[in-house]
Design an enzyme around this catalytic site. Structure first.
Site, PDB file in Angstrom:
ATOM      1  N   ARG A 193     -35.333   0.754 -10.250  1.00  0.00           N
ATOM      2  CA  ARG A 193     -36.489   1.347 -10.935  1.00  0.00           C
ATOM      3  C   ARG A 193     -36.000   2.479 -11.830  1.00  0.00           C
ATOM      4  O   ARG A 193     -36.414   2.619 -12.978  1.00  0.00           O
ATOM      5  CB  ARG A 193     -37.536   1.859  -9.931  1.00  0.00           C
ATOM      6  CG  ARG A 193     -38.593   2.737 -10.599  1.00  0.00           C
ATOM      7  CD  ARG A 193     -39.888   2.934  -9.808  1.00  0.00           C
ATOM      8  NE  ARG A 193     -39.746   3.022  -8.379  1.00  0.00           N
ATOM      9  CZ  ARG A 193     -39.205   4.073  -7.717  1.00  0.00           C
ATOM     10  NH1 ARG A 193     -38.784   5.139  -8.377  1.00  0.00           N
ATOM     11  NH2 ARG A 193     -39.104   4.052  -6.414  1.00  0.00           N
ATOM     12  N   TYR A 198     -55.484  -1.762 -31.075  1.00  0.00           N
ATOM     13  CA  TYR A 198     -55.459  -2.928 -30.192  1.00  0.00           C
ATOM     14  C   TYR A 198     -56.525  -2.764 -29.093  1.00  0.00           C
ATOM     15  O   TYR A 198     -56.685  -1.673 -28.537  1.00  0.00           O
ATOM     16  CB  TYR A 198     -54.053  -3.037 -29.580  1.00  0.00           C
ATOM     17  CG  TYR A 198     -53.914  -4.144 -28.590  1.00  0.00           C
ATOM     18  CD1 TYR A 198     -53.885  -5.473 -29.005  1.00  0.00           C
ATOM     19  CD2 TYR A 198     -53.807  -3.871 -27.233  1.00  0.00           C
ATOM     20  CE1 TYR A 198     -53.760  -6.495 -28.085  1.00  0.00           C
ATOM     21  CE2 TYR A 198     -53.679  -4.890 -26.307  1.00  0.00           C
ATOM     22  CZ  TYR A 198     -53.662  -6.208 -26.737  1.00  0.00           C
ATOM     23  OH  TYR A 198     -53.545  -7.211 -25.825  1.00  0.00           O
ATOM     24  N   ASP A 216     -47.738   2.816 -32.856  1.00  0.00           N
ATOM     25  CA  ASP A 216     -47.606   1.462 -32.318  1.00  0.00           C
ATOM     26  C   ASP A 216     -47.093   0.595 -33.470  1.00  0.00           C
ATOM     27  O   ASP A 216     -47.812   0.325 -34.428  1.00  0.00           O
ATOM     28  CB  ASP A 216     -48.974   0.968 -31.817  1.00  0.00           C
ATOM     29  CG  ASP A 216     -48.905  -0.429 -31.199  1.00  0.00           C
ATOM     30  OD1 ASP A 216     -48.000  -1.211 -31.570  1.00  0.00           O
ATOM     31  OD2 ASP A 216     -49.772  -0.761 -30.372  1.00  0.00           O
ATOM     32  N   LYS A 244     -44.643  -9.656 -28.460  1.00  0.00           N
ATOM     33  CA  LYS A 244     -44.947 -10.256 -29.750  1.00  0.00           C
ATOM     34  C   LYS A 244     -43.640 -10.599 -30.479  1.00  0.00           C
ATOM     35  O   LYS A 244     -42.841 -11.339 -29.963  1.00  0.00           O
ATOM     36  CB  LYS A 244     -45.850  -9.311 -30.547  1.00  0.00           C
ATOM     37  CG  LYS A 244     -47.007  -8.719 -29.710  1.00  0.00           C
ATOM     38  CD  LYS A 244     -47.995  -9.747 -29.188  1.00  0.00           C
ATOM     39  CE  LYS A 244     -48.922  -9.217 -28.105  1.00  0.00           C
ATOM     40  NZ  LYS A 244     -49.694  -8.035 -28.451  1.00  0.00           N
TER      41      LYS A 244
HETATM   42  C1  PLP Z   1     -50.361  -7.009 -27.644  1.00  0.00           C
HETATM   43  C2  PLP Z   1     -50.430  -5.635 -28.148  1.00  0.00           C
HETATM   44  C3  PLP Z   1     -50.398  -4.531 -27.280  1.00  0.00           C
HETATM   45  C4  PLP Z   1     -50.345  -4.694 -25.772  1.00  0.00           C
HETATM   46  O1  PLP Z   1     -49.165  -5.285 -25.350  1.00  0.00           O
HETATM   47  P1  PLP Z   1     -49.030  -6.235 -24.042  1.00  0.00           P
HETATM   48  O2  PLP Z   1     -47.604  -6.623 -24.084  1.00  0.00           O
HETATM   49  O3  PLP Z   1     -49.983  -7.372 -24.227  1.00  0.00           O
HETATM   50  O4  PLP Z   1     -49.396  -5.402 -22.878  1.00  0.00           O
HETATM   51  C5  PLP Z   1     -50.404  -3.270 -27.839  1.00  0.00           C
HETATM   52  N1  PLP Z   1     -50.467  -3.085 -29.178  1.00  0.00           N
HETATM   53  C6  PLP Z   1     -50.524  -4.122 -30.031  1.00  0.00           C
HETATM   54  C7  PLP Z   1     -50.593  -3.854 -31.496  1.00  0.00           C
HETATM   55  C8  PLP Z   1     -50.515  -5.423 -29.555  1.00  0.00           C
HETATM   56  O5  PLP Z   1     -50.579  -6.445 -30.428  1.00  0.00           O
END
Ligand code: PLP
Length: 377
Positions: free
Chosen positions: A46, A98, A170, A195
């Site tokens: 961890r 998001y 982000d 993604k």
């Molecule tokens: C998918 C997404 C998230 C969240 O990520 P997860 O891996 O699904 O928890 C946060 N920000 C954006 C822009 C996203 O497309």
């Protein structure tokens, strides 16, 4: 090192112990100590795991930061970043963040006494107006999901510094291949690595890179304390994904530009949202701060009936949430990714029932355009 080279040779790309050209999966939880406290840098997975560390060093290199951190999902990464703040602190966020980010701050973190305000950060006057004595950070998503609004990261970071705030970005939609917020003055950059970074629809993961030693210490403390870490197998899959991130993003970009032009000239499409189009309001800022415009396009076909008709006919665009993979995906934000946002708020934001979002993959673009042509007919 140029960017495509860094995706392959950055971080810890080989195993010095064996010469393996791919860093191995250390599927292990604990490490032998030669006497109490006498370890080789790892005590418990961890706190630190060699495969996760290799990934964390790689993403640190790609974003040009002080330290990288890998989490079990993008939401775990975002939550850990929010844990840097205290009860009573106030954060200003982009209004069409998001859906999961909106949910965690308005339904979970608000219960811990944190305060959040949502504004259209593509106009920084809106941010300026909301800065209060207890404001601690500006949290930006750019381009946004699904309307692809663009915020000027450099200008936001200047405003933040003037007011002693942190700038958090982000960067999921742009990836470190196209956009590097830390180099534009931001303090923290994060990704849903589920993604583009993973890129093959087979891993759920989150990554964070910070720009100072203090933030590195603080976030490692949160990561180790709250424990939402990424496992070694998934860390390895992300390292593998990153090796082709450069070529995937180049292919995606070329396909997306062609599809955006096609949609823009199609009589049944009411509106196209893509920052690569000169008509997009964020085009100039996107061009200034990013090297590419990404692979996301949203377009409006007028009604949910029209949207359903199109969805029932497409062959190569898979109806699914998520984005950023080699295969093209299609979704209706109002009823899928953004369903957790109240209907009234969706309307305010412009997320209409006829809005369709596509994540362009790296199939042959002629097949993709032929598919959209027949589905729109
Ligand atoms: C998918 C997404 C998230 C969240 O990520 P997860 O891996 O699904 O928890 C946060 N920000 C954006 C822009 C996203 O497309």
């Amino acid at each position: 090192m140029k960017r495509k080279t860094r995706m392959i040779h950055g971080g810890i790309s080989e195993d010095p112990a064996t010469g393996a050209v791919v860093y191995p999966i250390y599927q292990v939880s604990t490490y032998k100590q030669e006497g109490v406290g006498g370890h080789k840098g790892y005590e418990y997975s961890r706190t630190g795991n060699p495969t996760r560390h290799a990934l964390e060093e790689l993403i640190k290199d790609l974003e040009g930061g002080t330290a990288g951190f890998a989490f079990g999902s993008g939401m775990a990464a975002i939550t850990a970043v929010m844990m840097l703040f205290n009860s009573g602190d106030h954060i200003i966020l982009t209004d069409d963040v998001y859906g999961g980010t909106f949910r965690v701050v308005t339904k979970v973190l608000n219960r811990m006494g944190m305060e959040f305000t949502f504004v259209d950060t593509s106009d920084l006057e809106n941010v300026k107006r909301e800065i209060k004595a207890n404001t601690k950070a500006i949290y930006i998503e750019t381009p946004t999901n699904p309307l692809l609004k663009v915020t000027d990261i450099e200008a936001a970071a200047v405003l933040a510094k003037e007011n002693n705030l942190l700038t958090i970005v982000d960067n999921t939609f742009s990836t470190p291949y196209w956009q590097n917020p830390l180099e534009l003055g931001a303090d923290i950059v994060l990704h849903s690595a589920t993604k583009y970074i993973g890129g093959h629809s087979d891993v759920v993961a989150g990554l964070v890179v910070v720009g100072s030693e203090q933030l590195a210490r603080d976030l490692h403390f949160v990561q180790n304390s709250t424990g939402g870490v990424l496992g070694p197998q998934d860390s390895w899959l992300l390292i593998r994904g990153i090796r082709t991130l450069g070529i995937r993003m180049e292919e995606t970009e070329a396909n997306t530009k062609a599809i955006a032009a096609f949609l823009q000239s199609h009589p049944k499409v009411k509106k196209v949202y893509y920052p690569g189009l000169e008509t997009h309001p964020g085009h100039e800022i996107a061009k200034k701060q990013a090297r590419g415009f990404g692979g996301m396009i949203s377009f409006d076909v007028g009604t949910s009936e029209n949207a359903d008709r199109l969805l029932s006919k497409v062959k190569y665009f898979t109806l699914a949430e998520s984005l950023g993979a080699v295969e093209s995906l299609i979704s209706v934000p109002a009823r899928m990714t953004h369903a957790s946002i109240p209907a009234e708020r969706r309307r305010e934001l412009g997320i209409t029932d006829g809005l369709i979002r596509i994540s362009v993959g790296i199939e042959d673009v002629e097949d993709l355009i032929a598919d959209l042509t027949q589905a729109l007919a």
